[in-house]
Design a protein around this motif. Structure first.
Motif, mmCIF file in Angstrom:
data_model
loop_
_atom_site.group_PDB
_atom_site.id
_atom_site.type_symbol
_atom_site.label_atom_id
_atom_site.label_comp_id
_atom_site.label_asym_id
_atom_site.label_seq_id
_atom_site.Cartn_x
_atom_site.Cartn_y
_atom_site.Cartn_z
ATOM 1 N N ASP A 140 39.715 -20.989 -11.387
ATOM 2 C CA ASP A 140 38.760 -19.896 -11.218
ATOM 3 C C ASP A 140 37.526 -20.122 -12.080
ATOM 4 O O ASP A 140 37.621 -20.562 -13.229
ATOM 5 C CB ASP A 140 39.396 -18.556 -11.597
ATOM 6 C CG ASP A 140 40.338 -18.023 -10.524
ATOM 7 O OD1 ASP A 140 40.268 -18.530 -9.381
ATOM 8 O OD2 ASP A 140 41.140 -17.120 -10.817
ATOM 9 N N GLY A 141 36.361 -19.811 -11.496
ATOM 10 C CA GLY A 141 35.111 -19.969 -12.233
ATOM 11 C C GLY A 141 34.527 -21.362 -12.186
ATOM 12 O O GLY A 141 33.446 -21.595 -12.724
ATOM 13 N N GLU A 142 35.232 -22.296 -11.545
ATOM 14 C CA GLU A 142 34.694 -23.638 -11.364
ATOM 15 C C GLU A 142 34.304 -23.825 -9.909
ATOM 16 O O GLU A 142 35.038 -23.430 -9.003
ATOM 17 C CB GLU A 142 35.694 -24.712 -11.799
ATOM 18 C CG GLU A 142 35.925 -24.720 -13.291
ATOM 19 C CD GLU A 142 36.635 -25.974 -13.769
ATOM 20 O OE1 GLU A 142 37.007 -26.813 -12.924
ATOM 21 O OE2 GLU A 142 36.808 -26.106 -14.994
ATOM 22 N N ALA A 143 33.132 -24.425 -9.693
ATOM 23 C CA ALA A 143 32.557 -24.506 -8.355
ATOM 24 C C ALA A 143 32.267 -25.940 -7.946
ATOM 25 O O ALA A 143 31.969 -26.800 -8.776
ATOM 26 C CB ALA A 143 31.262 -23.689 -8.292
ATOM 27 N N VAL A 144 32.333 -26.161 -6.634
ATOM 28 C CA VAL A 144 31.857 -27.382 -6.005
ATOM 29 C C VAL A 144 30.467 -27.100 -5.440
ATOM 30 O O VAL A 144 30.248 -26.088 -4.787
ATOM 31 C CB VAL A 144 32.797 -27.829 -4.871
ATOM 32 C CG1 VAL A 144 32.183 -28.976 -4.070
ATOM 33 C CG2 VAL A 144 34.157 -28.234 -5.425
ATOM 34 N N LEU A 145 29.521 -28.003 -5.700
ATOM 35 C CA LEU A 145 28.215 -27.969 -5.038
ATOM 36 C C LEU A 145 28.169 -29.118 -4.048
ATOM 37 O O LEU A 145 28.503 -30.257 -4.401
ATOM 38 C CB LEU A 145 27.091 -28.100 -6.063
ATOM 39 C CG LEU A 145 25.658 -28.067 -5.521
ATOM 40 C CD1 LEU A 145 24.697 -27.466 -6.544
ATOM 41 C CD2 LEU A 145 25.148 -29.456 -5.121
ATOM 42 N N PHE A 146 27.791 -28.834 -2.808
ATOM 43 C CA PHE A 146 27.655 -29.893 -1.804
ATOM 44 C C PHE A 146 26.268 -29.812 -1.196
ATOM 45 O O PHE A 146 25.715 -28.730 -1.013
ATOM 46 C CB PHE A 146 28.752 -29.811 -0.740
ATOM 47 C CG PHE A 146 28.745 -28.580 0.122
ATOM 48 C CD1 PHE A 146 28.313 -28.630 1.444
ATOM 49 C CD2 PHE A 146 29.189 -27.361 -0.373
ATOM 50 C CE1 PHE A 146 28.323 -27.500 2.249
ATOM 51 C CE2 PHE A 146 29.204 -26.221 0.420
ATOM 52 C CZ PHE A 146 28.773 -26.287 1.739
ATOM 53 N N HIS A 147 25.703 -30.985 -0.892
ATOM 54 C CA HIS A 147 24.306 -30.988 -0.451
ATOM 55 C C HIS A 147 23.973 -32.233 0.350
ATOM 56 O O HIS A 147 24.704 -33.229 0.339
ATOM 57 C CB HIS A 147 23.385 -30.912 -1.667
ATOM 58 C CG HIS A 147 23.233 -32.214 -2.405
ATOM 59 N ND1 HIS A 147 22.221 -33.105 -2.148
ATOM 60 C CD2 HIS A 147 23.975 -32.771 -3.392
ATOM 61 C CE1 HIS A 147 22.342 -34.158 -2.935
ATOM 62 N NE2 HIS A 147 23.400 -33.981 -3.705
ATOM 63 N N CYS A 148 22.823 -32.152 1.035
ATOM 64 C CA CYS A 148 22.206 -33.326 1.656
ATOM 65 C C CYS A 148 20.748 -33.338 1.238
ATOM 66 O O CYS A 148 20.432 -32.971 0.109
ATOM 67 C CB CYS A 148 22.408 -33.320 3.170
ATOM 68 S SG CYS A 148 21.925 -31.789 4.010
ATOM 69 N N ALA A 149 19.823 -33.749 2.109
ATOM 70 C CA ALA A 149 18.409 -33.793 1.712
ATOM 71 C C ALA A 149 17.768 -32.418 1.766
ATOM 72 O O ALA A 149 17.067 -32.006 0.844
ATOM 73 C CB ALA A 149 17.642 -34.771 2.606
ATOM 74 N N ALA A 150 18.001 -31.685 2.858
ATOM 75 C CA ALA A 150 17.392 -30.367 3.036
ATOM 76 C C ALA A 150 18.407 -29.232 2.958
ATOM 77 O O ALA A 150 18.028 -28.066 2.999
ATOM 78 C CB ALA A 150 16.653 -30.304 4.371
ATOM 79 N N GLY A 151 19.685 -29.571 2.880
ATOM 80 C CA GLY A 151 20.720 -28.544 2.792
ATOM 81 C C GLY A 151 20.894 -27.749 4.062
ATOM 82 O O GLY A 151 21.287 -26.584 4.008
ATOM 83 N N LYS A 152 20.648 -28.380 5.221
ATOM 84 C CA LYS A 152 20.679 -27.588 6.449
ATOM 85 C C LYS A 152 21.577 -28.154 7.549
ATOM 86 O O LYS A 152 22.221 -27.384 8.249
ATOM 87 C CB LYS A 152 19.257 -27.389 7.003
ATOM 88 C CG LYS A 152 18.582 -28.640 7.546
ATOM 89 C CD LYS A 152 17.159 -28.350 8.002
ATOM 90 C CE LYS A 152 16.556 -29.528 8.742
ATOM 91 N NZ LYS A 152 17.125 -29.721 10.088
ATOM 92 N N ASP A 153 21.649 -29.470 7.711
ATOM 93 C CA ASP A 153 22.387 -30.055 8.834
ATOM 94 C C ASP A 153 23.758 -30.578 8.395
ATOM 95 O O ASP A 153 24.785 -30.010 8.742
ATOM 96 C CB ASP A 153 21.558 -31.169 9.485
ATOM 97 C CG ASP A 153 20.200 -30.663 9.951
ATOM 98 O OD1 ASP A 153 20.153 -29.610 10.615
ATOM 99 O OD2 ASP A 153 19.188 -31.309 9.635
ATOM 100 N N ARG A 154 23.773 -31.643 7.624
ATOM 101 C CA ARG A 154 25.048 -32.146 7.105
ATOM 102 C C ARG A 154 25.724 -31.094 6.227
ATOM 103 O O ARG A 154 26.937 -30.861 6.326
ATOM 104 C CB ARG A 154 24.806 -33.445 6.324
ATOM 105 C CG ARG A 154 24.376 -34.606 7.202
ATOM 106 C CD ARG A 154 23.759 -35.750 6.440
ATOM 107 N NE ARG A 154 22.410 -35.436 5.981
ATOM 108 C CZ ARG A 154 21.582 -36.325 5.413
ATOM 109 N NH1 ARG A 154 21.996 -37.581 5.232
ATOM 110 N NH2 ARG A 154 20.374 -35.974 5.046
ATOM 111 N N THR A 155 24.911 -30.426 5.401
ATOM 112 C CA THR A 155 25.426 -29.340 4.570
ATOM 113 C C THR A 155 25.798 -28.141 5.434
ATOM 114 O O THR A 155 26.820 -27.482 5.201
ATOM 115 C CB THR A 155 24.373 -28.934 3.523
ATOM 116 O OG1 THR A 155 24.087 -30.076 2.701
ATOM 117 C CG2 THR A 155 24.845 -27.792 2.661
ATOM 118 N N GLY A 156 24.989 -27.854 6.443
ATOM 119 C CA GLY A 156 25.270 -26.734 7.334
ATOM 120 C C GLY A 156 26.585 -26.888 8.061
ATOM 121 O O GLY A 156 27.338 -25.910 8.217
#
Length: 258
Positions: A140-156
């Motif tokens: 609890d209280g620990e997070a995963v951040l996931f991303h690509c270049a714009a945060g919209k397609d692969r991230t979406g």
């Protein structure tokens, strides 16, 4: 999220899910690139609980714009596509050279990108690894951040699969997906202004706007590709992304609260 040196940083907590539960806060963050993060914003993400940075970008994108990973955060390179098919890492000049002729080029290109993110083995393996990391995110209280270049397609699509596994209603998932157009509107406006400043015509503007925004048509293409492979998203999660019943229960235990 109050990030000033990047864009499209969003918390996935608070959405309604299965059995009247809601998605926990401080467990999963979606974003665009981390290559411009200031020291203050890096510290903010660490203090927020981020302990894993999962990078969905290609090898070339990572080389050209490496993440500024906050101290104490583990970096996990997990490319969804072998190259940046989304074109969101291209400069305005590079995009203009690609998008001069057919005004439907950008739109059609993005439809193919979404088909590929569902259908290709490379993308499927990346999203399997994404879920492996989510299942390890127990504390609890620990997070995963996931991303690509714009945060919209692969991230979406990562967010789409995650929220679907938690039983978040389809209309809410679509709203989260489309929120990118609001959170990224200033960046898109800057890119289009640069295209026009450099002599780009309206065909280029139309195409580049299609590349830098999201559309219900793009998500509909992904849904159709999922149906083509597995019938529906729940079967896709199980049959293609290999999430068993125990995995689904664990995800709901880790990420949902009453």
């Amino acid at each position: 999220m109050p990030i000033t040196s990047g864009f499209n940083y969003r918390e996935l907590g608070g959405y309604p899910a299965v059995d009247g539960k809601t998605v926990k806060f401080n467990k999963l963050v979606r974003s665009a690139g981390l290559d411009t993060l200031s020291p203050d914003d890096q510290q903010f993400l660490y203090d927020y609980g981020v302990r894993l940075d999962m990078d969905f970008r290609s090898t070339e994108e990572r080389k050209n714009q490496p993440d500024k990973v906050p101290a104490g955060v583990r970096y996990d390179f997990n490319p969804v596509l072998a190259e940046d098919e989304t074109q969101n890492s291209k400069t305005a000049a590079q995009l203009q050279a690609m998008m001069r002729e057919d005004p439907g080029n950008g739109y059609q290109h993005m439809l193919q990108v979404y088909w590929d993110m569902v259908q290709t083995t490379h993308a499927q393996d990346a999203y399997k690894h994404f879920f492996d990391a989510l299942l390890d995110n127990e504390k609890d209280g620990e997070a995963v951040l996931f991303h690509c270049a714009a945060g919209k397609d692969r991230t979406g699509m990562g967010a789409f699969f995650f929220l679907s596994a938690l039983g978040v209603p389809d209309d809410i998932i679509t709203q989260d997906y489309l929120l990118t157009n609001e959170t990224s509107k200033n960046r898109v406006a800057e890119v289009l202004a640069e295209v026009r400043k450099n002599g780009g015509n309206e065909t280029m503007v139309t195409n580049i706007k299609a590349l830098f925004t999201v559309s219900t048509d793009y998500l509909a293409t992904a849904r159709y590709a999922i149906k083509n492979v597995s019938g529906d998203v729940q079967h896709y999660l199980r049959d293609v992304l290999t999430l068993g019943d125990d995995d689904i229960r664990d995800l709901q235990r880790i990420y949902l609260t009453k």
